[in-house]
Design an enzyme around this catalytic site. Structure first.
Site, short mmCIF file in Angstrom:
data_model
loop_
_atom_site.label_atom_id
_atom_site.label_comp_id
_atom_site.label_asym_id
_atom_site.label_seq_id
_atom_site.Cartn_x
_atom_site.Cartn_y
_atom_site.Cartn_z
N ARG B 47 41.18 48.63 45.84
CA ARG B 47 39.76 48.80 46.22
C ARG B 47 39.34 47.61 47.09
NH1 ARG B 47 38.78 44.47 45.57
NH2 ARG B 47 38.06 43.23 43.81
N GLU B 143 44.25 40.06 46.84
CA GLU B 143 44.67 39.67 45.49
C GLU B 143 45.39 40.80 44.79
OE1 GLU B 143 42.26 37.24 42.32
OE2 GLU B 143 41.95 39.36 41.87
N ALA B 155 40.62 45.22 30.13
CA ALA B 155 39.92 44.55 31.23
C ALA B 155 38.82 45.41 31.83
CB ALA B 155 40.92 44.14 32.32
#
Lengths: 211, 211, 211, 211
Positions: B47, B143, B155
């Site tokens: 994303r 990342e 998470a």
């Protein structure tokens, strides 16, 4: 004995049914989001059983090959994944409400309240679904499996091992599987504890993403 | 202050990078399967951070808006999900091997060996990726987050709550989150116990599906 | 003689290259749209040549099977469709500008200015593309075919007939194919006459759709 | 006057219907291929009309905004593209055969035998389709447009120009559009001349690809 071509022709309506039911149930999630309401459905997958697996199961379960379409209820399969245990029962209600409309609920088994000895948990619903193809119209059986993400993770692992050991999993591995089933249940229960907090949070999050 | 159009133009190379890296890492799974080898990658998502989240993070982290592209390292994000803890380190190796080829590894953080106080676990790698668009060529930061399915489930829940409470999660909910992190770790450890059994089983299963 | 498994392993980098190049060129259209500029690309498809077609072509073209990867330049193929003839040359320029970046242009053939005797029209560019897979890094050849929608329609039909008659199309059908090639060219020319009007119109249309 | 949220809620069943009908009609092509028979369907697209276009059309056509769902028949639209003119009538037959099953045919218009003055050609069928969503069950109107690839190319261009000139296309451009409509018809007729040759060829081609 059917030849490959006959098998493929037989499976065409099943493939079509799985495609349509995936579209129908994936859409529910997007509709809840569009309406800024929490969706009990996290994601949806579907598959048609492979020919080799149909034959193996028919032998194992003593189903006559001519009676497969009437007696094997999971040739078409839809799997609905939920974040929390309570969501499973909301999805079950959604399916009941549609009975008599685009499909008909035949029967169901609650392997969450009554888990299998192996540790397996899921809610199963068998429906009869009318499908229209280049070959004409037909009603086929389809199995819904509704479960949490943790139940799904466990079931996927167990299924691989069951395949590897041809359903004769050694006792030490069976024991470890039961331990991991307990850990999965523990995770689901801890998550359910915070589910009300999370449901509101995800709603806020999704509303913001819509703007 | 950037206007919307400038933001959208700035984000075009990030969107392109995420699309390309998803294609590149999703393919690895299929390649292992094609070669009948066990894949350490279960699935991959990606994303681009939303504009509002970039602005919030810049304020929170004291990043000057003119320095965002150099200092905010997760505008483009790729998430790699693994079945077992050991797989995470195999994926880390795969990424290192490609450094100097289609991207360059800048640095990494092992939040599995050193979990965050909240209970968060994942392996992070920051890379510099060259991308070509209708606007020309550019190197952007991206990342990678590499984690198990259970770490990912936890998470996701924690992220929703953190958003809801604007990073000020009440103590009782923090406590429950830590309990569920322990349950998730327990599930991962139990699963890792049977991972060698499962890896072979899934290999057999996939080989059969290929025929 | 290669066995099937060797062929499949050989083709893995080609499949990966086609996936990546599709993502890269499909994105260009969206980027122009995002920038509210007219896109010379209408849509993009890609394919890896089937093993049986590779073998047939090697025989027909006297290519040694050990030299296929160096000498057969269309194992990986990307097709870019344009609305108007002028757009083709804009896409050609776009590809040249990227040479030396993510791939290298080797050579090209303009079958639009110099159409084939059959009536075939398209612009071909051969590039060398570096690709990274679970098997390592490799540079492979890839052929771009750039054409209008009408050229593509004609070429698809001609390809089916060429397959049917094993490249020995009877004279009367050849004649009809040439007539339809003339009709396709006529359609392209008439469309090109109004292309400037249309380009602005589509831009307005897309800008509005973005809001 | 509806607010945006009401519009979006109203359009949810239309979006769902378009998704389902795309799945149903795309599948027909694959089923013919699976059965090694020629498919009259080349490809299928679908769309829900944008809110701004619905409002504009309501004003232009004097439709009361409270009567939109009963009187505007193309809010949901499915477009079926065929290679040859004869295929269009085979698709029309396929749709008739399903009337009273998963949808109901209300009426139709043959703009191929009776083309519009602008040069527009297509076969239109309006159906009533029952759709089930998170909001409940509803019957909505949907318009099928069935056309050849050349008719579709022309119609797309004409639609852009019509939008640009707000349906007041200047005479010289109208003239050029009519010329290109003639060229498109010429292409369709030349292609139809060789269609029987092609149908067999594509069948052989697809059979081979299946093995």
């Amino acid at each position: 004995m059917k030849v490959i071509r006959e098998w493929k022709t037989m499976l065409i309506p099943y493939e079509q049914a799985v495609e349509e039911l995936k579209v129908k149930f994936k859409a529910i999630r997007n509709q809840y989001r569009e309406l800024s309401e929490y969706s009990p459905i996290e994601f949806v997958t579907g598959r048609v059983k492979k020919i080799s697996s149909i034959i193996e199961k028919a032998e194992r379960s003593n189903i006559d090959l001519d009676r497969i379409e009437e007696e094997m209820e999971d040739i078409a399969g839809i799997r609905v994944m939920c974040q929390f245990i309570d969501d499973i029962y909301r999805v079950v209600d959604l399916i009941h409400e549609r009975s008599g409309k685009d499909f008909e609920v035949l029967y169901e088994k609650d392997y969450i309240k009554m888990q299998k000895e192996s540790g397996y948990k899921s809610y199963h619903i068998i429906v009869k679904y009318p499908v229209h193809t280049a070959l004409g119209t037909k009603k086929i059986l389809c199995e819904f499996q509704i479960r949490t993400l943790a139940m799904n993770f466990w079931a996927t692992i167990e299924h691989s091992l069951s395949y590897k050991y041809k359903s004769q999993i050694p006792d030490n591995i069976k024991e470890r599987l039961r331990n991991s089933a307990i850990a999965a249940t523990k995770l689901d229960e801890e998550m359910t504890e915070i589910s009300k907090e999370v449901i509101n949070a995800q709603l806020m999050f999704e509303e913001k993403s819509n703007t």
